[in-house]
Write a protein that holds these residues in place. Structure first.
Motif, PDB file in Angstrom:
ATOM      1  N   UNK A   1      17.173  -7.368 -17.212  1.00 50.42           N
ATOM      2  CA  UNK A   1      17.036  -7.887 -18.576  1.00 50.42           C
ATOM      3  C   UNK A   1      17.338  -9.383 -18.636  1.00 50.42           C
ATOM      4  N   UNK A   2      16.549 -10.150 -17.888  1.00 46.87           N
ATOM      5  CA  UNK A   2      16.817 -11.569 -17.698  1.00 46.87           C
ATOM      6  C   UNK A   2      15.524 -12.360 -17.822  1.00 46.87           C
ATOM      7  N   UNK A   3      15.628 -13.648 -18.154  1.00 43.26           N
ATOM      8  CA  UNK A   3      14.424 -14.471 -18.314  1.00 43.26           C
ATOM      9  C   UNK A   3      13.746 -14.794 -16.978  1.00 43.26           C
ATOM     10  N   UNK A   4      12.466 -15.064 -17.049  1.00 43.91           N
ATOM     11  CA  UNK A   4      11.684 -15.442 -15.872  1.00 43.91           C
ATOM     12  C   UNK A   4      12.165 -16.776 -15.303  1.00 43.91           C
ATOM     13  N   UNK A   5      11.961 -16.948 -14.002  1.00 40.17           N
ATOM     14  CA  UNK A   5      12.154 -18.203 -13.251  1.00 40.17           C
ATOM     15  C   UNK A   5      13.438 -18.945 -13.635  1.00 40.17           C
ATOM     16  N   UNK A   6      14.564 -18.252 -13.571  1.00 39.80           N
ATOM     17  CA  UNK A   6      15.847 -18.811 -13.994  1.00 39.80           C
ATOM     18  C   UNK A   6      16.810 -19.067 -12.838  1.00 39.80           C
ATOM     19  N   UNK A   7      16.765 -18.265 -11.794  1.00 39.78           N
ATOM     20  CA  UNK A   7      17.819 -18.267 -10.780  1.00 39.78           C
ATOM     21  C   UNK A   7      17.353 -18.838  -9.449  1.00 39.78           C
ATOM     22  N   UNK A   8      18.265 -19.567  -8.789  1.00 41.10           N
ATOM     23  CA  UNK A   8      18.010 -20.103  -7.449  1.00 41.10           C
ATOM     24  C   UNK A   8      18.149 -19.017  -6.387  1.00 41.10           C
ATOM     25  N   UNK A   9      19.095 -18.097  -6.607  1.00 46.57           N
ATOM     26  CA  UNK A   9      19.430 -17.058  -5.636  1.00 46.57           C
ATOM     27  C   UNK A   9      19.737 -15.772  -6.395  1.00 46.57           C
ATOM     28  N   UNK A  10      19.327 -14.633  -5.830  1.00 47.91           N
ATOM     29  CA  UNK A  10      19.725 -13.330  -6.351  1.00 47.91           C
ATOM     30  C   UNK A  10      20.403 -12.581  -5.210  1.00 47.91           C
ATOM     31  N   UNK A  11      21.615 -12.095  -5.455  1.00 52.78           N
ATOM     32  CA  UNK A  11      22.351 -11.283  -4.497  1.00 52.78           C
ATOM     33  C   UNK A  11      22.351  -9.858  -5.040  1.00 52.78           C
ATOM     34  N   UNK A  12      21.859  -8.912  -4.253  1.00 52.40           N
ATOM     35  CA  UNK A  12      21.834  -7.516  -4.685  1.00 52.40           C
ATOM     36  C   UNK A  12      22.535  -6.672  -3.629  1.00 52.40           C
ATOM     37  N   UNK A  13      23.623  -6.044  -4.017  1.00 52.95           N
ATOM     38  CA  UNK A  13      24.350  -5.193  -3.069  1.00 52.95           C
ATOM     39  C   UNK A  13      24.437  -3.782  -3.637  1.00 52.95           C
ATOM     40  N   UNK A  14      24.391  -2.814  -2.758  1.00 53.71           N
ATOM     41  CA  UNK A  14      24.483  -1.400  -3.112  1.00 53.71           C
ATOM     42  C   UNK A  14      23.401  -0.999  -4.112  1.00 53.71           C
ATOM     43  N   UNK A  15      22.168  -1.397  -3.824  1.00 50.51           N
ATOM     44  CA  UNK A  15      21.052  -1.100  -4.728  1.00 50.51           C
ATOM     45  C   UNK A  15      19.914  -0.358  -4.021  1.00 50.51           C
ATOM     46  N   UNK A  16      20.137   0.162  -2.839  1.00 51.35           N
ATOM     47  CA  UNK A  16      19.064   0.808  -2.081  1.00 51.35           C
ATOM     48  C   UNK A  16      18.511   2.047  -2.769  1.00 51.35           C
ATOM     49  N   UNK A  17      19.254   2.625  -3.698  1.00 52.04           N
ATOM     50  CA  UNK A  17      18.777   3.828  -4.376  1.00 52.04           C
ATOM     51  C   UNK A  17      17.737   3.522  -5.452  1.00 52.04           C
ATOM     52  N   UNK A  18      17.464   2.273  -5.709  1.00 51.45           N
ATOM     53  CA  UNK A  18      16.493   1.886  -6.729  1.00 51.45           C
ATOM     54  C   UNK A  18      15.119   1.666  -6.101  1.00 51.45           C
ATOM     55  N   UNK A  19      14.043   1.909  -6.854  1.00 56.94           N
ATOM     56  CA  UNK A  19      12.695   1.716  -6.300  1.00 56.94           C
ATOM     57  C   UNK A  19      12.496   0.289  -5.794  1.00 56.94           C
ATOM     58  N   UNK A  20      12.312   0.154  -4.504  1.00 59.20           N
ATOM     59  CA  UNK A  20      12.268  -1.162  -3.867  1.00 59.20           C
ATOM     60  C   UNK A  20      11.128  -2.034  -4.372  1.00 59.20           C
ATOM     61  N   UNK A  21       9.959  -1.460  -4.595  1.00 57.36           N
ATOM     62  CA  UNK A  21       8.823  -2.283  -5.011  1.00 57.36           C
ATOM     63  C   UNK A  21       9.042  -2.880  -6.395  1.00 57.36           C
ATOM     64  N   UNK A  22       9.538  -2.082  -7.337  1.00 57.39           N
ATOM     65  CA  UNK A  22       9.789  -2.577  -8.696  1.00 57.39           C
ATOM     66  C   UNK A  22      10.914  -3.598  -8.676  1.00 57.39           C
ATOM     67  N   UNK A  23      11.987  -3.297  -7.955  1.00 57.04           N
ATOM     68  CA  UNK A  23      13.135  -4.198  -7.898  1.00 57.04           C
ATOM     69  C   UNK A  23      12.745  -5.518  -7.240  1.00 57.04           C
ATOM     70  N   UNK A  24      11.954  -5.475  -6.183  1.00 56.09           N
ATOM     71  CA  UNK A  24      11.505  -6.710  -5.520  1.00 56.09           C
ATOM     72  C   UNK A  24      10.656  -7.549  -6.469  1.00 56.09           C
TER      73      UNK A  24
END
Length: 84
Positions: free
Chosen positions: A50-73
């Motif tokens: 729930x975040x705006x487009x093109x805002x972040x330099x880096x995204x760190x995602x930990x413990x998220x393997x249970x989420x659909x990889x294609x949508x999350x990517x």
């Protein structure tokens, strides 16, 4: 950077280094607790961010393997700056 944060360990580590950082967490309790510790937090549920487009330099995602990889990517690509 943006981090899915749980207990905020990564957020606190990066903030101590002077990095401007924000967190995303599903738990409203955790969001409120970490806001109380001075962290910028967003409440939301993966895989959608729930975040705006093109805002972040880096995204760190930990413990998220249970989420659909294609949508999350796709969501990570959406919120990253073009050179992020």
């Amino acid at each position: 950077p943006l981090d899915t944060c749980g207990n905020g360990g990564i957020l606190k580590y990066l903030k101590a280094d002077g990095t401007s950082i924000q967190g995303l967490e599903i738990s409203q309790y955790a969001v409120n607790r970490l806001r109380g510790e001075g962290l910028t937090m967003h409440q939301g549920r993966l895989p959608r961010l729930p975040l705006p487009d093109t805002t972040y330099d880096v995204v760190v995602a930990s413990q998220v393997l249970e989420h659909p990889a294609d949508v999350f990517a796709q969501e990570i690509a959406r919120v990253l700056k073009p050179d992020g």
